[in-house]
Design a protein around this motif. Structure first.
Motif, PDB file in Angstrom:
ATOM      1  N   CYS A  11      13.209 -62.865 -45.247  1.00 12.17           N
ATOM      2  CA  CYS A  11      14.203 -62.496 -44.243  1.00 12.17           C
ATOM      3  C   CYS A  11      15.006 -61.312 -44.766  1.00 12.17           C
ATOM      4  O   CYS A  11      15.544 -61.351 -45.871  1.00 12.17           O
ATOM      5  CB  CYS A  11      15.111 -63.691 -44.000  1.00 12.17           C
ATOM      6  N   CYS A  14      19.198 -62.241 -45.028  1.00 17.40           N
ATOM      7  CA  CYS A  14      19.757 -62.959 -46.173  1.00 17.40           C
ATOM      8  C   CYS A  14      18.933 -62.758 -47.445  1.00 17.40           C
ATOM      9  O   CYS A  14      19.304 -63.246 -48.507  1.00 17.40           O
ATOM     10  CB  CYS A  14      19.928 -64.436 -45.846  1.00 17.40           C
ATOM     11  N   HIS A  18      12.257 -67.670 -45.554  1.00 16.44           N
ATOM     12  CA  HIS A  18      12.392 -68.823 -44.660  1.00 16.44           C
ATOM     13  C   HIS A  18      11.805 -68.467 -43.309  1.00 16.44           C
ATOM     14  O   HIS A  18      11.274 -67.367 -43.123  1.00 16.44           O
ATOM     15  CB  HIS A  18      13.861 -69.277 -44.554  1.00 16.44           C
ATOM     16  N   CYS A  43      18.157 -64.544 -37.982  1.00 15.68           N
ATOM     17  CA  CYS A  43      18.277 -65.402 -39.152  1.00 15.68           C
ATOM     18  C   CYS A  43      19.242 -66.520 -38.801  1.00 15.68           C
ATOM     19  O   CYS A  43      20.419 -66.274 -38.522  1.00 15.68           O
ATOM     20  CB  CYS A  43      18.813 -64.589 -40.334  1.00 15.68           C
TER      21      CYS A  43
HETATM   22 ZN   LIG Z   1      17.676 -65.251 -43.356  1.00 14.56          ZN
END
Ligand SMILES: [Zn+2]
Length: 70
Positions: A11, A14, A18, A43
């Motif tokens: 991602c 961040c 995930h 996200c």
């Molecule tokens: Zn993220």
């Protein structure tokens, strides 16, 4: 907000791996009195949206198309 797809990847919001969602959101421009569907990566950990370069191009095309069809 409509979820188009989900993918497990790094991602860029961040910076962790995930499931990242690709979402469609109806954007509206009050000044121009128009609306169009824009695509973003979402996200759910940071609760933030990200526009990749490909999405920036696509979203700008959608905005132009929405102007022309007005
Ligand atoms: Zn993220």
């Amino acid at each position: 907000m409509k979820i188009l797809k989900k993918k497990h990847k790094l991602c860029l919001i961040c910076m962790e791996e995930h499931e990242v969602q690709t979402v469609e959101i109806e954007e509206s421009d009050i000044n121009e009195e128009l609306s169009f569907l824009a695509v973003y990566e979402y996200c759910d950990r940071a609760d933030e949206l990200l526009e990749t370069e490909e999405m920036i191009r696509k979203n700008s095309d959608s905005l132009k198309a929405s102007r022309q069809s007005k």
